[in-house]
Each structure stands twice: as C-alpha cells, then as structure tokens.
Motif scaffolding. Structure first.
Motif, PDB file in Angstrom:
ATOM      1  N   UNK A   6       0.850  -1.192   0.000  1.00  0.00           N
ATOM      2  CA  UNK A   6       0.000   0.000   0.000  1.00  0.00           C
ATOM      3  C   UNK A   6       0.887   1.245   0.000  1.00  0.00           C
ATOM      4  N   UNK A  37      -0.072  18.532   3.081  1.00  0.00           N
ATOM      5  CA  UNK A  37      -0.786  19.780   3.398  1.00  0.00           C
ATOM      6  C   UNK A  37      -1.406  20.374   2.130  1.00  0.00           C
ATOM      7  N   UNK A  95      -4.424  20.160   1.072  1.00  0.00           N
ATOM      8  CA  UNK A  95      -5.829  20.533   1.198  1.00  0.00           C
ATOM      9  C   UNK A  95      -6.722  19.611   0.382  1.00  0.00           C
ATOM     10  N   UNK A  96      -8.021  19.824   0.515  1.00  0.00           N
ATOM     11  CA  UNK A  96      -9.004  18.953  -0.132  1.00  0.00           C
ATOM     12  C   UNK A  96      -9.391  19.446  -1.521  1.00  0.00           C
ATOM     13  N   UNK A 103      -3.893   4.960  -0.254  1.00  0.00           N
ATOM     14  CA  UNK A 103      -4.781   5.357   0.835  1.00  0.00           C
ATOM     15  C   UNK A 103      -4.424   6.776   1.281  1.00  0.00           C
ATOM     16  N   UNK A 104      -5.407   7.662   1.299  1.00  0.00           N
ATOM     17  CA  UNK A 104      -5.222   9.002   1.854  1.00  0.00           C
ATOM     18  C   UNK A 104      -5.211   8.923   3.377  1.00  0.00           C
ATOM     19  N   UNK A 105      -4.146   9.354   4.009  1.00  0.00           N
ATOM     20  CA  UNK A 105      -4.197   9.503   5.472  1.00  0.00           C
ATOM     21  C   UNK A 105      -4.730  10.890   5.803  1.00  0.00           C
ATOM     22  N   UNK A 106      -4.119  11.924   5.278  1.00  0.00           N
ATOM     23  CA  UNK A 106      -4.649  13.280   5.467  1.00  0.00           C
ATOM     24  C   UNK A 106      -4.058  14.190   4.416  1.00  0.00           C
ATOM     25  N   UNK A 107      -4.888  15.087   3.870  1.00  0.00           N
ATOM     26  CA  UNK A 107      -4.381  16.176   3.042  1.00  0.00           C
ATOM     27  C   UNK A 107      -4.655  17.522   3.711  1.00  0.00           C
ATOM     28  N   UNK A 108      -5.092  17.489   4.964  1.00  0.00           N
ATOM     29  CA  UNK A 108      -5.506  18.709   5.651  1.00  0.00           C
ATOM     30  C   UNK A 108      -4.570  19.109   6.782  1.00  0.00           C
ATOM     31  N   UNK A 144       0.259  13.002  13.068  1.00  0.00           N
ATOM     32  CA  UNK A 144      -0.692  12.239  12.258  1.00  0.00           C
ATOM     33  C   UNK A 144      -0.050  10.963  11.709  1.00  0.00           C
ATOM     34  N   UNK A 158       0.640   8.197  14.317  1.00  0.00           N
ATOM     35  CA  UNK A 158      -0.516   7.473  14.840  1.00  0.00           C
ATOM     36  C   UNK A 158      -1.270   6.686  13.779  1.00  0.00           C
ATOM     37  N   UNK A 159      -1.023   6.989  12.513  1.00  0.00           N
ATOM     38  CA  UNK A 159      -1.728   6.266  11.450  1.00  0.00           C
ATOM     39  C   UNK A 159      -0.932   5.071  10.943  1.00  0.00           C
ATOM     40  N   UNK A 194      -1.238   1.115  11.911  1.00  0.00           N
ATOM     41  CA  UNK A 194      -2.380   0.274  11.550  1.00  0.00           C
ATOM     42  C   UNK A 194      -2.225  -0.366  10.179  1.00  0.00           C
ATOM     43  N   UNK A 195      -1.251   0.091   9.399  1.00  0.00           N
ATOM     44  CA  UNK A 195      -1.096  -0.434   8.037  1.00  0.00           C
ATOM     45  C   UNK A 195      -0.245  -1.699   8.048  1.00  0.00           C
TER      46      UNK A 195
END
Lengths: 278, 278, 278
Positions: C3, C9, C11-12, C34-39, C51, C54-55, C58-59
């Motif tokens: 994966x 950063x 943004x959406x 997989x998107x973890x965060x773009x924000x 972020x 902590x993410x 789980x992968x």
C-alpha cells in the motif's frame, strides 16, 4: 479496466460523492475510482476547469473523468462527453472544458442523448455514471450521444494584450490551499509576448521584477537558518502547472497570512505585466 | 469480496480514518473501502442518519457500512450490527439507524459482544473493523453479538400533523454543501396528507406555493441567458433524496448566499405546510 | 503489492493529491493508494509528525508512506527515505520523522539522489512518487539514495522535567477535529516520572486531578439520561494514541464549544503536571 475520476462541487460532507462511487462499483466492481476534488466552490466553472486541466495529465491514457459542477440538465445546459488527448471527459456543456480544449483539440465531442430513458434530478449519479461505465466497458461515444462540433466557451480565459504589446492584463483564476494566487498568464503566453524585454508585474500596489522557478529561490542559504526571515515574503513564480502565480513564502492563511489574505487578491482581480520599450 | 464504507465525524485532518483503512487492509488486503463522509458534525446523529440513508442504496447488495459517530462504549451506548435491505450496518445504538429502520424493517439486529476480548478507547478501529471484516469473510451476526429486537429511536424524525390534517409541521434535518435546507417532510408523507389540496409552505417569513422537481424549473429559458437574473432566487423542491428542501438557485454560501444564510434557517428550525380547506 | 499512503498539506480542493494518485497508478496500476490526510496545516511539521505516527502502525508491514509537507528541495531541505518498523517513509528531511524515530530506531536512512535526472517544481509528484514506486516494485533504498546516519530533529518534542522531578512541563502539539487538545506528554513518559505520586494538571487557569481512560468515564450512568448534563464538561484522558489530552465531553467547536475554544488552548501552549512530595 480504466480509471474513473471525480471532480465536483459536492463538498466533503454530503452523501453525493459516496452515492456516486456506490453506483459505479455496482456496475463495475473492478474499476478504480479516484477523487480529484469535491471542494470546488459551488457552481465555480473556472476553478473546476483549472483543477481538471492540471490533474488529468497525470492519469493513464484512457482514463474517464466525471466533472459534476452545475450539471442540472436544462435547455441552456446540455450534457456532453469529450474524447481528447486519449482521455474522456463527461460534464455539462457550461464552459468547464474550454480551458483544456483551447490547448488541445478534442478528438470527438458528443451531446449525450440517453436522457429519455432516465428520469432524474441527480444527473451525475444517473447519467454521468452510466456514460462513464459505458466508456469503461469499451463503448463508443456515438452510442450515448450525437456528435457536435463545438462547446460553450468560458469567459476571461485568455489574458488581454494591448496593441503595442507592451502590456499583458491577466486575471486571478484560482487561489490555492496556501492562499497563493494563480493568474491566467501561462509561461508560454508570457514568453511569446515578452521576447527578451525586462518586465514589471503589478497586483494592487505590489510590484515585482523577477519571476522565480521555485519558492525557495528567494532564500539566501548562506545565512544560517535560524537568522533568516523569509517566511511571509512575497514573490512571483511560474507554478508547477506553468502559470504566473503571486505567492508568499511558507504561507498559511490562518497564521502568517497568504498572498490572497495579505495582498487582498481575490478571484477575477487584475494582474498586469508591463514590458520595457526595448 | 463486499465493499466496506465509512461514515464518521472524524473530520478530514486527523489520523483516525487513515488508521481504520490501514486496519481493514491489514485483515483483508483485497477489500474495497469507500469513504462516504468523514465530515459529519461532531456527535450529530441526525446528520449521520440522513447521509447514510441516502448513500447506502447506491451500493451493491452485501455492502458493509461502518458508522463511527458517538461510538464510545458505555452503559447507555452499546454497539450493534444490523442486516437490512441486504446491507450491513455497524454502529452505536444511539439512534443513527432509526431513520432507515423506520422505512425498511431490519432483517436482524445484534448487540455486539466481543468486547471482553478487546481493550480499547478507539472502538471504531478495534471493534467495528473486526466486525466488518468478520462479515466480509462471510461470518454471521450471531457469532459477534446476541440478537435484540429493537433499537434506540431518534427524536423529531417524523413531522407533526395536526388533528384536522390541515398542517404539517416539519423540521430542518440537514443543510447541504450548497446551503440548501432539507426538511424531514418526505414527498410520500407530504402527498399522503395533501391529497389534492393547494398548499402554502412557510419558513420564517418566507412563503412558497410551488414545489419544483428540479432547481432550474424556476428559470424562464425564453429570455436570453445574459439578461436573466435567477441566481440567488429562493425556491422549494423535492430533492433527489425525496425530501422537501428550501433552496436558492445556484447558491454559494461564500458569495451569493444560500437558503441557510440568506433566510436564516438552521438545523431543527420549523418548516410548516398549510393546506387549503378543499 | 504494498500500500502507498499519502499525508500532505495540499488541502481537499487543489489538484495536487489527484495528480499524485494519477502518477502512481500510471506506474503501478495494481497498487492500493490510501489518503491519510491532506488537511495538515500548511508547513506544519509537528501536526504531520503526530498524524503519520498514529496512522502508520495500523497499516500492513511493507507499506510505503509519502509525506508531502514542505518538500521543496533546497540546500537546507534534502529528500530522504527511511525504513523503520518494517514500513517505508518518503519525505523532506525537515523534522517530520524525528517523532517516530525517537521511539523506534530507523533500520536505514538514505538521502535521495535521483534529482539530477528530474527537473521539477513539484517534487512530491516527480520525485516521491518515483521513489515510492521503486520501493513498491521491491527496489532497495541504496539505488535511489546514499545512506546517512541521522535526520534533522524537531523542536519541543519531549516535555521538560525539572531537576527535582516534581514537574513535567509539556506543550500542546495537536488539536483534533473535536477541538480536543493533545500534549506531548505520553502515558509512558508520565508514569516514568510519576511513580506512585498524586498529581495536578494545569492548563491556563484550569486544574485537573484525574486522568481518565475514556471520555464517558465522567458520566454518572445511575442518573437517567435525560437529566444528566455532561455535554461540555472538561476532562483529561490518555487518548487512544497514548498522549495526555485535555478534552470536553461531546464537544463541537461550532455549537457547545471545545477544549480548544472554551479554554483558549492553542498549539504550543504549556500544560503542566505537578506531583505531590510523597
């Protein structure tokens, strides 16, 4: 199996984007769906045009791009499918595609005519998904529409140049996540007018005489990092998409501010390039 | 392999949604995960109920829907799994499912009882993912819970009708990305009370006598496009989900305004339909 | 096929994240992204560090994590790839990885040196994607970089402890979607200083003498639900990631308020733990 991408103004919260993915997977369990953006400002054709133009090129040939902005079917707003640059685009005929079509001639345009079989007030779900899955299965455009020769234009796409060619007057067409301000002045267009002349760029009261290639070009790396004070400095770059952009180094609209917030620049505002006489 | 969907109030920024996807792929590398929404307002059961109700139907039969809103396990808030309409739902027993269950009777409900094997303060990650993967592998609900017969109701789900049946008093249950205001008055419910009578809809000081089928029904297409002035006009539609919605044509909360911002309508506000005597 | 995750950063709204996915699928049609965060807040290294830490756990082992924050290549900001805990991380050498590396020693770190072949002002698209796909195909780190021994540290990572060990002075490192305020005081660190002593936690004028294990521990379930008044109550927990967090029960920044909004706590603010003498 080709990729289907989604670019919409549905936002991140509502059920619309999720429902569309469910409908696509119901027809094609093995397809890949990629979100490009669901955060286009509502009904903002110009933003959508800029986003899809800059995203689609990274996808494999054969990808199918659904654009769900202002897509309610009515006498002024027909649905179209376009094949261009070995990609497919499905959207309303509302100007979204004119930015791309100005650069690359479409191979084929059809006005979608399968609506007599579909009663809907959610055409992205009920019409665009059907068309996308048809194309993904290898179907031709002629089966779902009748060929047309032109599409509706978008306004203010090309910057104005005066007769003496001493000035380019462009507009802000996009403000990005960093508050950087993107104009409709592409590097190719700029250089075709500039030749070898010196230039000055004006936006509100701010003047710039250099266009950088990357943001950190303004940093003097010979000074130790902790003594530099570059965050928040204004600059102009040709951005990664090839457009003239007014930026602030390491900007953050919420904290240090951004080109948009610090310089008061909004969508459609004017940015002028003046060339010297020789 | 079925699809697993995610509907949560985790937001777009935090690591929670990413961690959950990682945990699912760790158990089931071949499953498809679809985000429905992570932008439900924190702890807002009503919003989550509306979103999942309108999204799930587009997914293939057999899909598994994880709903992560207010899911901390405590004596008032047990975890449940529901099979309904050939879909599976995993959530807390906090009312989220009562909107769907009111329309379609659940086939089976279990109260999840695998918690003695799991110590966690992040139950969506540690419990809901385990249950979803169990179901995705073909496992039965009885293995992970004990059958129960009813679930906790949600408040204000059904509009009030007076004894004379001359009035429906509904509530705003959702405000969408366009600032359009969705009520709990469904078209089927409306028509069952209306019969053939004329009606007037009131929200604050605003009155409407027509319910449209689509937004652009208010546009007079015989007038040329550039002379029309329809953006910002108020109207009422039955939206694509079948609910009475107060809208503004081509609204944008940031620019022209929206039904919510222009008319001052918020969640739980009252919307009234009055029927004429004959 | 491993994966590939994305934490940025961007943004959406902008096309950046979509373009990156297109580029990855163009190289590896079968990979999962997989998107973890773009924000992540623009250029906020600390948020990104929290972020991804902590993410990633789980992968599945072997996952490849692209972190696109402040990644413009310049003399102060080289690109690195790290193998650690059987995961791969690709990012700028700007401190993002020091939070994870403090807990788990990296197996290997390389400074990426494929830039002479790539001209770019969008390095996440043009460099990080290439490196990620190389690793996904089973390539080694030495092929795309030269081994280095250490990375740039992040500031304020570890809380301060006074010489008498009667006080821990920590900082707010993250504010989550619920407005809960996360400090850099981990449970393991706290307990190593506490031993068995009583404690008092101070943040601004607020004092707490209990750290809970979950949010609803403050609820008295013997009182009927409709008479309880727990929403909006302040509390302290060790959160699911193991950090001391100041929270508000069932908070919502927009409505009832949150720890951040109600107590005026911002990133980098001080949180103090004072231990009693015995």
């Amino acid at each position: 199996m080709p990729i289907i991408t989604l670019t919409t103004d549905f936002g991140e919260k509502d059920h619309f984007a999720g429902a569309i993915k469910g409908a696509i997977y119901s027809e094609l369990p093995e397809v890949k769906i990629v979100d490009i953006s669901h955060s286009v400002a509502p009904f903002n054709i110009g933003e959508a045009a800029y986003i899809i133009q800059n995203a689609y090129k990274s996808f494999p040939k054969g990808s199918i791009h659904i654009i769900g902005i202002d897509s309610e079917l009515n006498p002024d707003n027909k649905h179209i499918a376009i094949s261009l640059d070995d990609h497919y685009f499905i959207c309303a005929n509302n100007g979204i595609m004119s930015m791309i079509c100005q650069e690359i001639a479409p191979y084929k345009i059809v006005e979608i005519n399968i609506h007599d079989k579909i009663e809907t007030s959610f055409p992205v779900l009920d019409v665009f998904v059907k068309v996308a899955c048809h194309i993904a299965r290898g179907g031709t455009l002629e089966v779902i529409g009748k060929v047309i020769n032109s599409i509706k234009p978008i306004k203010n796409l090309i910057p104005f140049v005066n007769d003496e060619k001493t000035q380019i007057i462009g507009n802000v067409i996009y403000i990005d996540n960093y508050g950087n301000v993107v104009t409709n002045i592409s590097q190719a267009f700029f250089e075709s007018i500039q030749k070898t002349r010196a230039y000055e760029i004006s936006a509100r009261n701010y003047k710039f005489k250099t266009i950088h290639n990357k943001y950190s070009d303004i940093v003097n790396f010979s000074i130790p990092e902790e003594r530099r004070n570059d965050e928040g400095r204004r600059l102009v770059v040709f951005n990664a998409s090839g457009y003239l952009e007014i930026a602030v180094y390491k900007s953050n609209t919420e904290t240090v501010g951004s080109a948009s917030s610090l310089m008061g620049l909004s969508l459609m505002d004017t940015v002028t390039v003046s060339f010297s006489k020789t």
